[in-house]
Design a protein around this motif. Structure first.
Motif, mmCIF file in Angstrom:
data_model
loop_
_atom_site.group_PDB
_atom_site.id
_atom_site.type_symbol
_atom_site.label_atom_id
_atom_site.label_comp_id
_atom_site.label_asym_id
_atom_site.label_seq_id
_atom_site.Cartn_x
_atom_site.Cartn_y
_atom_site.Cartn_z
ATOM 1 N N LEU A 23 14.101 3.607 0.729
ATOM 2 C CA LEU A 23 15.227 2.707 0.978
ATOM 3 C C LEU A 23 16.077 2.520 -0.272
ATOM 4 O O LEU A 23 17.291 2.295 -0.178
ATOM 5 N N SER A 24 15.453 2.602 -1.442
ATOM 6 C CA SER A 24 16.194 2.421 -2.692
ATOM 7 C C SER A 24 17.219 3.525 -2.909
ATOM 8 O O SER A 24 18.134 3.381 -3.731
ATOM 9 N N LYS A 25 17.101 4.626 -2.169
ATOM 10 C CA LYS A 25 18.049 5.738 -2.291
ATOM 11 C C LYS A 25 19.312 5.521 -1.460
ATOM 12 O O LYS A 25 20.283 6.275 -1.601
ATOM 13 N N ILE A 26 19.291 4.526 -0.573
ATOM 14 C CA ILE A 26 20.447 4.259 0.292
ATOM 15 C C ILE A 26 21.427 3.360 -0.460
ATOM 16 O O ILE A 26 21.094 2.224 -0.802
ATOM 17 N N GLN A 27 22.592 3.864 -0.709
ATOM 18 C CA GLN A 27 23.575 3.166 -1.535
ATOM 19 C C GLN A 27 23.968 1.826 -0.914
ATOM 20 O O GLN A 27 24.261 1.730 0.272
ATOM 21 N N GLY A 28 23.944 0.795 -1.744
ATOM 22 C CA GLY A 28 24.392 -0.523 -1.312
ATOM 23 C C GLY A 28 23.344 -1.352 -0.600
ATOM 24 O O GLY A 28 23.589 -2.514 -0.266
ATOM 25 N N MET A 29 22.153 -0.797 -0.353
ATOM 26 C CA MET A 29 21.116 -1.542 0.361
ATOM 27 C C MET A 29 20.293 -2.376 -0.620
ATOM 28 O O MET A 29 19.872 -1.891 -1.668
ATOM 29 N N LYS A 30 20.067 -3.615 -0.252
ATOM 30 C CA LYS A 30 19.230 -4.509 -1.045
ATOM 31 C C LYS A 30 17.803 -4.433 -0.501
ATOM 32 O O LYS A 30 17.557 -4.704 0.674
ATOM 33 N N VAL A 31 16.849 -4.050 -1.358
ATOM 34 C CA VAL A 31 15.474 -3.805 -0.923
ATOM 35 C C VAL A 31 14.514 -4.724 -1.659
ATOM 36 O O VAL A 31 14.549 -4.813 -2.892
ATOM 37 N N SER A 32 13.648 -5.389 -0.901
ATOM 38 C CA SER A 32 12.590 -6.219 -1.466
ATOM 39 C C SER A 32 11.256 -5.800 -0.862
ATOM 40 O O SER A 32 11.205 -5.315 0.273
ATOM 41 N N LEU A 33 10.184 -5.977 -1.630
ATOM 42 C CA LEU A 33 8.838 -5.676 -1.129
ATOM 43 C C LEU A 33 7.931 -6.856 -1.430
ATOM 44 O O LEU A 33 7.862 -7.323 -2.576
ATOM 45 N N VAL A 34 7.240 -7.339 -0.405
ATOM 46 C CA VAL A 34 6.307 -8.460 -0.542
ATOM 47 C C VAL A 34 4.884 -7.951 -0.377
ATOM 48 O O VAL A 34 4.576 -7.232 0.584
ATOM 49 N N GLU B 135 6.807 -0.150 -12.032
ATOM 50 C CA GLU B 135 7.934 0.094 -12.928
ATOM 51 C C GLU B 135 8.938 1.048 -12.292
ATOM 52 O O GLU B 135 10.158 0.858 -12.428
ATOM 53 N N LYS B 136 8.463 2.065 -11.593
ATOM 54 C CA LYS B 136 9.358 3.014 -10.941
ATOM 55 C C LYS B 136 10.197 2.343 -9.856
ATOM 56 O O LYS B 136 11.406 2.568 -9.757
ATOM 57 N N LEU B 137 9.560 1.524 -9.037
ATOM 58 C CA LEU B 137 10.294 0.845 -7.966
ATOM 59 C C LEU B 137 11.321 -0.131 -8.545
ATOM 60 O O LEU B 137 12.464 -0.197 -8.080
ATOM 61 N N GLN B 138 10.904 -0.880 -9.536
ATOM 62 C CA GLN B 138 11.823 -1.847 -10.135
ATOM 63 C C GLN B 138 13.010 -1.155 -10.796
ATOM 64 O O GLN B 138 14.143 -1.629 -10.711
ATOM 65 N N SER B 139 12.768 -0.017 -11.440
ATOM 66 C CA SER B 139 13.868 0.715 -12.074
ATOM 67 C C SER B 139 14.831 1.296 -11.043
ATOM 68 O O SER B 139 15.988 1.590 -11.359
ATOM 69 N N SER B 140 14.365 1.422 -9.786
ATOM 70 C CA SER B 140 15.224 1.895 -8.693
ATOM 71 C C SER B 140 15.934 0.750 -7.984
ATOM 72 O O SER B 140 16.634 0.969 -6.990
ATOM 73 N N GLY B 141 15.711 -0.472 -8.454
ATOM 74 C CA GLY B 141 16.398 -1.621 -7.883
ATOM 75 C C GLY B 141 15.635 -2.375 -6.820
ATOM 76 O O GLY B 141 16.163 -3.297 -6.190
ATOM 77 N N VAL B 142 14.364 -2.014 -6.607
ATOM 78 C CA VAL B 142 13.555 -2.730 -5.612
ATOM 79 C C VAL B 142 13.021 -4.010 -6.233
ATOM 80 O O VAL B 142 12.434 -3.989 -7.323
ATOM 81 N N GLY C 293 0.840 -1.195 0.000
ATOM 82 C CA GLY C 293 0.000 0.000 0.000
ATOM 83 C C GLY C 293 0.873 1.241 0.000
ATOM 84 O O GLY C 293 2.064 1.182 -0.305
ATOM 85 N N PHE C 294 0.292 2.387 0.352
ATOM 86 C CA PHE C 294 1.037 3.646 0.288
ATOM 87 C C PHE C 294 2.282 3.634 1.162
ATOM 88 O O PHE C 294 3.365 4.013 0.726
ATOM 89 N N ILE C 295 2.144 3.209 2.421
ATOM 90 C CA ILE C 295 3.274 3.260 3.344
ATOM 91 C C ILE C 295 4.395 2.339 2.883
ATOM 92 O O ILE C 295 5.568 2.704 2.890
ATOM 93 N N GLY C 296 4.034 1.132 2.434
ATOM 94 C CA GLY C 296 5.045 0.189 1.975
ATOM 95 C C GLY C 296 5.763 0.669 0.726
ATOM 96 O O GLY C 296 6.995 0.566 0.613
ATOM 97 N N VAL C 297 5.011 1.209 -0.223
ATOM 98 C CA VAL C 297 5.593 1.705 -1.478
ATOM 99 C C VAL C 297 6.527 2.879 -1.201
ATOM 100 O O VAL C 297 7.645 2.945 -1.739
ATOM 101 N N GLU C 298 6.099 3.813 -0.359
ATOM 102 C CA GLU C 298 6.938 4.973 -0.067
ATOM 103 C C GLU C 298 8.190 4.587 0.707
ATOM 104 O O GLU C 298 9.273 5.138 0.470
ATOM 105 N N ILE C 299 8.079 3.634 1.618
ATOM 106 C CA ILE C 299 9.254 3.163 2.354
ATOM 107 C C ILE C 299 10.243 2.479 1.414
ATOM 108 O O ILE C 299 11.454 2.735 1.463
ATOM 109 N N ALA C 300 9.752 1.615 0.537
ATOM 110 C CA ALA C 300 10.630 0.931 -0.411
ATOM 111 C C ALA C 300 11.336 1.934 -1.315
ATOM 112 O O ALA C 300 12.533 1.801 -1.607
ATOM 113 N N ASP C 301 10.613 2.952 -1.754
ATOM 114 C CA ASP C 301 11.205 3.985 -2.598
ATOM 115 C C ASP C 301 12.304 4.732 -1.855
ATOM 116 O O ASP C 301 13.376 5.006 -2.411
#
Length: 448
Positions: free
Chosen positions: A162-173, A194-201, A152-160
């Motif tokens: 986290l994707s800005k932190i260099q070297g962090m591996k981020v997954s969303l279920v 598509e935006k999250l995936q392009s950011s490496g999530v 949902g909104f909170i999960g999507v925004e958190i994943a986005d």
């Protein structure tokens, strides 16, 4: 010790502070006391941005000093009991406050699903507590792999974030087949994905979390697919439930959605007790069904209604229900939704006309800062009243969705949107010849 005051507000979040401030405007002679557990407030909607965008978590914390300047007393304590017969609230420190009117702004608490291992260290539900959030941010920033549960909104925004932190591996279920499924139609969900995936999530959709694994501290997460994902930190963004224990103990009724039952003016079954924000029940604007929408924007609207109408009905409430209006920002993309989506309308049995338009929000399109915005409008087929709208594109979409929200509240018709009069300016808006709301309405009008 018992103190007699006029208005007691329980809760220091957006709903509580705005209730108190509004009551001060309409009833300047009244003695108002706000009771809250924490000496620091926070902006709930900005919790995801504490992880990366804000340098320090404390940049999202707020002070209660503005209330003091308005003559509103703030007490840092926890209310443990409400005696409605004597019209007294009792606090943990043993103090008693007699009231004429009581406003409950008790907020919500994170949903904690019964998943094995959820009690392990490193598994963080989202709590609206400053000290807790400081600890969570510190732990997350030290982590190498983080799993976000909830799309949902909170999960999507958190994943986005986290994707800005260099070297962090981020997954969303996410349990559902797509992100933001309760608020957007599939084509808008796909944009966020598509935006999250392009950011490496890494997105793991249509999948359930079965177990959190690790020796005291989470190390891995077992999924319903049979896969085990490495994670030294987990953030639970799967929603919240109303805080109603205090109200139930006081004998107040709940609605079908388990929030505190309130009428159109936020009065509970006790006419001297009001409930606002996440703890109060919500009803959908169109269907009157339970609408478990928990947003600060709705909370503050309810707070203004309650604060104005404590002693007399001074402000007529014209909006008879919750529209459900949202916006989010994912990887530079603004997404907004108001009212009913086409998916929801079909499920509820509405016959609809749908129109879309994609227009650049400057004119000419070569102007600096221009973005291509997509607008989708959903109308009732027979009455042609606007039921809902969605937008995607640049920063201008943040206010465009608010315009759609106003149109829904005022039951603006397809024809009225077709003939909308608007201010346009090359640096600020789409051209008057191709204004997106007008084009989307015209597209819907052409549908049989």
């Amino acid at each position: 010790m018992e103190r007699k005051v006029d208005v007691v507000v329980v809760g220091g979040g957006p709903a509580g502070t705005i209730s108190a401030s509004t009551a001060r405007i309409y009833y300047p002679e009244k003695k108002i006391v706000l009771i809250t557990e924490s000496e620091r407030g926070l902006i709930p909607c900005a919790i995801p941005y504490m992880l990366s965008s804000l340098r320090e978590p404390s940049q999202n914390f707020t002070s209660y000093e503005p209330l003091k300047s308005k003559g509103i007393e703030t007490v840092f304590d926890r209310v443990v009991e409400i005696d409605r017969k004597s019209k007294v609230v009792l606090t943990e420190k043993g103090d008693r406050y007699g009231y004429e009117k009581l406003i409950l702004a008790l907020g919500s608490k994170p949903i904690i699903p019964p998943i094995p291992g959820i009690e392990k260290k490193g598994v963080w539900p989202i709590k609206k507590d400053c000290q807790y959030l400081e600890q969570m941010v510190s732990d997350v920033r030290k982590s190498k792999s983080v799993l976000v549960v909830g799309g949902g909104f909170i999960g999507v925004e958190i994943a986005d974030e986290l994707s800005k932190i260099q070297g962090m591996k981020v997954s969303l279920v996410e349990l559902l087949p797509r992100l933001l499924a309760n608020s957007f139609d599939p084509e808008f969900s796909e944009m966020a994905q598509e935006k999250l995936q392009s950011s490496g999530v890494r997105l793991i959709l249509n999948t359930k979390v079965e177990e959190f694994l690790g020796n005291g501290h989470v190390e891995k997460v077992r999924l319903s697919s049979g896969e085990t994902v490495e994670a030294d930190c987990v953030i639970l963004g799967i929603g919240a439930s109303p805080n109603t224990e205090l109200a139930l103990k006081a004998g107040l009724d709940l609605g079908k959605g388990k929030g505190i039952w309130v009428d159109e003016y936020m009065r509970t079954t006790d006419p001297d007790v009001f409930a606002v924000g996440d703890c109060a029940g919500k009803r959908d604007f169109f269907t009157r069904k339970d609408a478990p929408v928990m947003l600060a924007s709705i909370a503050t609207a309810e707070a203004r209604i309650a604060g104005a109408n404590l002693y007399k009905l001074k402000v007529l409430r014209e909006v008879k229900g919750t529209i459900g209006i949202y916006s989010t920002y994912v990887g530079g993309l603004v997404l907004g939704s108001a009212g009913i989506t086409e998916t929801t309308a079909t499920r509820e049995g509405f016959e609809v006309r749908v129109g879309t338009a994609q227009v650049v929000d400057r004119h000419p399109a070569t102007m600096p800062g221009a973005s291509k915005n997509l607008v989708k409008l959903v109308f009732s087929r027979e009455s042609e009243a606007l039921l809902g709208g969605q937008v995607a594109g640049g920063i201008s979409c943040g206010e465009l969705i608010n315009t759609i929200g106003i149109a829904i509240q005022k039951r603006i018709s397809l024809t009225e949107l077709e003939t909308l009069q608007m201010a346009t300016q090359p640096c600020l808006t789409a051209p008057p010849t191709m204004y997106p709301l007008v084009l989307a309405a015209q597209a819907a009008a052409q549908k049989e």
